[in-house]
Design a protein around this motif. Structure first.
Motif, mmCIF file in Angstrom:
data_model
loop_
_atom_site.group_PDB
_atom_site.id
_atom_site.type_symbol
_atom_site.label_atom_id
_atom_site.label_comp_id
_atom_site.label_asym_id
_atom_site.label_seq_id
_atom_site.Cartn_x
_atom_site.Cartn_y
_atom_site.Cartn_z
ATOM 1 N N ILE A 1 -36.538 25.639 -2.060
ATOM 2 C CA ILE A 1 -37.154 26.970 -2.217
ATOM 3 C C ILE A 1 -36.119 28.067 -2.035
ATOM 4 O O ILE A 1 -36.214 29.123 -2.669
ATOM 5 C CB ILE A 1 -38.335 27.186 -1.246
ATOM 6 N N ILE A 2 -35.137 27.828 -1.178
ATOM 7 C CA ILE A 2 -34.086 28.819 -0.964
ATOM 8 C C ILE A 2 -33.204 28.909 -2.196
ATOM 9 O O ILE A 2 -32.876 30.001 -2.676
ATOM 10 C CB ILE A 2 -33.255 28.453 0.280
ATOM 11 N N GLU A 3 -32.810 27.739 -2.727
ATOM 12 C CA GLU A 3 -31.973 27.718 -3.921
ATOM 13 C C GLU A 3 -32.672 28.381 -5.108
ATOM 14 O O GLU A 3 -32.056 29.143 -5.858
ATOM 15 C CB GLU A 3 -31.623 26.266 -4.277
ATOM 16 N N LYS A 4 -33.955 28.123 -5.251
ATOM 17 C CA LYS A 4 -34.708 28.695 -6.368
ATOM 18 C C LYS A 4 -34.763 30.214 -6.287
ATOM 19 O O LYS A 4 -34.520 30.916 -7.271
ATOM 20 C CB LYS A 4 -36.135 28.123 -6.398
ATOM 21 N N GLU A 5 -35.069 30.742 -5.105
ATOM 22 C CA GLU A 5 -35.199 32.191 -5.000
ATOM 23 C C GLU A 5 -33.850 32.894 -5.131
ATOM 24 O O GLU A 5 -33.754 33.974 -5.715
ATOM 25 C CB GLU A 5 -35.886 32.582 -3.699
ATOM 26 N N LEU A 6 -32.796 32.280 -4.594
ATOM 27 C CA LEU A 6 -31.462 32.850 -4.756
ATOM 28 C C LEU A 6 -31.095 32.956 -6.232
ATOM 29 O O LEU A 6 -30.574 33.982 -6.690
ATOM 30 C CB LEU A 6 -30.432 32.002 -4.016
ATOM 31 N N VAL B 1 -35.495 26.473 -11.706
ATOM 32 C CA VAL B 1 -36.269 27.456 -10.942
ATOM 33 C C VAL B 1 -37.763 27.137 -11.018
ATOM 34 O O VAL B 1 -38.512 27.396 -10.079
ATOM 35 C CB VAL B 1 -35.984 28.878 -11.471
ATOM 36 N N GLY B 2 -38.194 26.531 -12.135
ATOM 37 C CA GLY B 2 -39.599 26.221 -12.339
ATOM 38 C C GLY B 2 -40.047 24.867 -11.833
ATOM 39 O O GLY B 2 -41.182 24.446 -12.088
ATOM 40 N N ARG B 3 -39.183 24.158 -11.109
ATOM 41 C CA ARG B 3 -39.575 22.852 -10.552
ATOM 42 C C ARG B 3 -40.712 23.026 -9.552
ATOM 43 O O ARG B 3 -40.702 23.923 -8.715
ATOM 44 C CB ARG B 3 -38.380 22.194 -9.863
ATOM 45 N N GLU B 4 -41.703 22.153 -9.653
ATOM 46 C CA GLU B 4 -42.865 22.237 -8.774
ATOM 47 C C GLU B 4 -42.478 21.928 -7.332
ATOM 48 O O GLU B 4 -41.804 20.935 -7.062
ATOM 49 C CB GLU B 4 -43.956 21.284 -9.234
ATOM 50 N N GLY B 5 -42.915 22.786 -6.422
ATOM 51 C CA GLY B 5 -42.590 22.594 -5.020
ATOM 52 C C GLY B 5 -43.742 22.091 -4.183
ATOM 53 O O GLY B 5 -43.621 21.110 -3.464
ATOM 54 N N PHE B 6 -44.893 22.742 -4.278
ATOM 55 C CA PHE B 6 -46.020 22.398 -3.420
ATOM 56 C C PHE B 6 -46.776 21.147 -3.855
ATOM 57 O O PHE B 6 -47.276 20.397 -3.026
ATOM 58 C CB PHE B 6 -47.000 23.570 -3.349
ATOM 59 N N PHE B 7 -46.887 20.930 -5.170
ATOM 60 C CA PHE B 7 -47.765 19.863 -5.652
ATOM 61 C C PHE B 7 -47.061 18.895 -6.603
ATOM 62 O O PHE B 7 -47.536 18.641 -7.703
ATOM 63 C CB PHE B 7 -48.984 20.489 -6.341
ATOM 64 N N HIS C 1 -44.730 33.099 -11.834
ATOM 65 C CA HIS C 1 -44.239 33.602 -10.554
ATOM 66 C C HIS C 1 -44.593 32.615 -9.451
ATOM 67 O O HIS C 1 -43.783 32.300 -8.585
ATOM 68 C CB HIS C 1 -44.863 34.967 -10.274
ATOM 69 N N GLY C 2 -45.839 32.135 -9.450
ATOM 70 C CA GLY C 2 -46.245 31.074 -8.537
ATOM 71 C C GLY C 2 -46.928 31.529 -7.261
ATOM 72 O O GLY C 2 -47.587 30.729 -6.591
ATOM 73 N N ASP C 3 -46.767 32.812 -6.892
ATOM 74 C CA ASP C 3 -47.349 33.278 -5.631
ATOM 75 C C ASP C 3 -47.793 34.729 -5.760
ATOM 76 O O ASP C 3 -47.551 35.553 -4.871
ATOM 77 C CB ASP C 3 -46.316 33.134 -4.505
ATOM 78 N N TYR D 1 -40.081 35.002 -5.144
ATOM 79 C CA TYR D 1 -40.042 34.115 -6.311
ATOM 80 C C TYR D 1 -39.679 32.681 -5.938
ATOM 81 O O TYR D 1 -39.163 31.934 -6.759
ATOM 82 C CB TYR D 1 -39.025 34.655 -7.324
ATOM 83 N N GLN D 2 -39.982 32.255 -4.724
ATOM 84 C CA GLN D 2 -39.501 30.964 -4.257
ATOM 85 C C GLN D 2 -40.336 29.775 -4.708
ATOM 86 O O GLN D 2 -39.869 28.633 -4.634
ATOM 87 C CB GLN D 2 -39.399 30.978 -2.732
ATOM 88 N N VAL D 3 -41.558 30.011 -5.170
ATOM 89 C CA VAL D 3 -42.378 28.865 -5.592
ATOM 90 C C VAL D 3 -42.755 28.975 -7.075
ATOM 91 O O VAL D 3 -43.847 28.592 -7.486
ATOM 92 C CB VAL D 3 -43.642 28.710 -4.707
ATOM 93 N N SER D 4 -41.833 29.498 -7.876
ATOM 94 C CA SER D 4 -42.064 29.579 -9.325
ATOM 95 C C SER D 4 -42.313 28.192 -9.893
ATOM 96 O O SER D 4 -41.825 27.190 -9.384
ATOM 97 C CB SER D 4 -40.838 30.195 -10.008
ATOM 98 N N ARG D 5 -43.088 28.148 -10.982
ATOM 99 C CA ARG D 5 -43.349 26.868 -11.643
ATOM 100 C C ARG D 5 -43.382 27.084 -13.157
ATOM 101 O O ARG D 5 -43.856 28.120 -13.641
ATOM 102 C CB ARG D 5 -44.665 26.240 -11.161
ATOM 103 N N TYR D 6 -42.904 26.108 -13.906
ATOM 104 C CA TYR D 6 -42.851 26.203 -15.361
ATOM 105 C C TYR D 6 -43.992 25.383 -15.946
ATOM 106 O O TYR D 6 -43.977 24.145 -15.929
ATOM 107 C CB TYR D 6 -41.499 25.684 -15.880
ATOM 108 N N CYS D 7 -45.019 26.078 -16.426
ATOM 109 C CA CYS D 7 -46.200 25.404 -16.969
ATOM 110 C C CYS D 7 -47.060 26.443 -17.687
ATOM 111 O O CYS D 7 -46.553 27.492 -18.097
ATOM 112 C CB CYS D 7 -46.981 24.706 -15.853
ATOM 113 N N LEU D 8 -48.336 26.188 -17.839
ATOM 114 C CA LEU D 8 -49.237 27.117 -18.522
ATOM 115 C C LEU D 8 -49.375 28.427 -17.729
ATOM 116 O O LEU D 8 -49.464 28.421 -16.507
ATOM 117 C CB LEU D 8 -50.618 26.483 -18.696
#
Length: 401
Positions: free
Chosen positions: A87-92, A174-180, A241-243, A267-274
């Motif tokens: 999440i840190i790498e993604k937001e950076l 950046v869009g890799r799923e984090g929570f699920f 954006h994710g959040d 922008y730490q929990v962005s996801r690439y999807c619909l």
């Protein structure tokens, strides 16, 4: 960490941030600075330091002033312990690389300006509170606020479609799923929440259909949730954006007191999807009941109008029709359930007797079910339980209309 000023937060750090690096020109000299007491964002992600800096540029006697936010990861927080250091790498990457590219492409600024940080994993950005403010999360957002948010969201989404071909690896990282993700530690929370909401609704007279909406999915909801958050071939995928909820939205008002601009943070929990995932989360976490009850279709129509208009402006061939959007909204039904019993339940519990303390719980703890008594308390929160019937009814009314 809360309340403590890091030793590295000094004149050298601030000068490097404002001049774009230690060796950059023009040189900045710090006249004075003041650090406000840090705040931890609900124990979930980061410690925040707000700094007022007075400085001069090289060979100038004129004094300038700037307010900055210094964001330091909280490794004991819920998000870090569940998602991990990614999440840190993604937001950076978002603040320092991706967002500048996106905003340049669409010629529209929907995020704070980021500055150079000489400390690893620390984000430095402008403090939006100078000209912007956060709305009251308990009152939620009226239609004019919601309309502005979805229009800005549409421009953000469209710009990521345009940038995807040029920066595929960046957006997919950046869009890799984090929570699920598959095998994620929140499976127990989602299943427990789905069952609990079904049981709550089952006790309400005339709500058997809505209870079954949850109870019939208890055994499958996790796998369906994981699947629906993956990019879909042949459909429009965007970097969500994710959040997007009230506390991550900064509004600016004109002289007449009308809302005029909005900027997004976190922008730490962005996801690439619909794109429907961002819409569902925002509308059901942050829009007022009247908006969801009477103006959902109008709101989504405005989103599509701005999205497709921006895609045309960016010379992208992709378009999203109302029919395709409704199909996307149906596809993300498991997301509606998952984000409701996880994130939205937490949002509604914040500031009440049902607000949980989840600091220190690890991913392994969630898998083992150790926080379940705390989670159940959240799920039985007064605000959440008073809204859940209306939320599921309004969601089904839209996708079935």
């Amino acid at each position: 960490m809360e309340g403590k000023i890091p030793s590295w937060l000094n004149e050298d750090f601030l000068a490097a941030a404002l001049q774009g690096g230690i060796d950059q020109q023009p040189k900045v000299s710090i006249v004075s600075f003041k650090v406000a007491p840090s705040t931890c964002l609900e124990g979930y992600s980061s410690d925040i330091h707000r700094v007022k800096v007075n400085y001069k540029l090289q060979n100038s006697t004129q004094e300038h002033s700037k307010s900055l936010v210094i964001k330091v990861p909280d490794v004991s927080g819920l998000i870090y312990n569940v998602v991990g250091p990614i999440i840190i790498e993604k937001e950076l990457l978002c603040y320092n690389v991706l967002l500048p590219k996106i905003m340049k492409k669409v010629n529209f600024r929907f995020a704070p300006i980021a500055y150079k940080s000489t400390i690893d994993k620390v984000i430095v950005m402008e403090d939006l509170r100078t000209d912007y403010c956060i709305a009251n999360k308990d009152k939620q957002l009226d239609f004019e606020h919601c309309k502005l948010v979805v229009a800005t969201m549409a421009k953000y989404h469209a710009s990521t479609v345009a940038l995807y071909c040029e920066n595929t690896d960046l957006i997919e990282f950046v869009g890799r799923e984090g929570f699920f993700p598959e095998g994620g530690p929140l499976r127990g929370w989602v299943e427990l929440g789905t069952r609990t909401m079904g049981e709550v609704l089952k006790k309400m007279e005339g709500c058997e259909r809505y209870a079954d909406f949850f109870l019939s999915r208890v055994d499958t909801v996790w796998d369906e949730l994981v699947d629906c958050l993956k990019p879909k071939a042949g459909r429009m995928n965007v970097l969500n954006h994710g959040d997007l909820w009230t506390n991550n939205l900064f509004f600016k008002y004109n002289e007449e007191g009308k809302v005029a601009e909005v900027k997004f943070i976190d922008y730490q929990v962005s996801r690439y999807c619909l794109s429907a995932t961002d819409l569902v989360y925002f509308v059901y976490s942050s829009a007022q009941h009247e908006v969801r009850e009477h103006r959902q279709k109008e709101l989504y129509g405005h989103y599509l109008e701005v999205l497709n208009g921006t895609l045309e402006q960016l010379e992208c061939p992709e378009r999203l029709t109302p029919e395709q959007f409704k199909e996307d909204m149906k596809t993300v039904t498991p997301w509606f359930i998952g984000v409701t019993v996880f994130a939205i339940s937490l949002i509604f519990a914040a500031g009440t007797q049902y607000e949980p303390n989840l600091v220190g719980y690890t991913a392994e703890d969630f898998v083992a079910g150790k926080p379940n008594p705390i989670i159940l308390k959240v799920l039985h929160g007064d605000v959440f339980n008073s809204r859940i019937l209306h939320m599921v009814r309004q969601y089904l009314a839209f996708i079935e209309s």
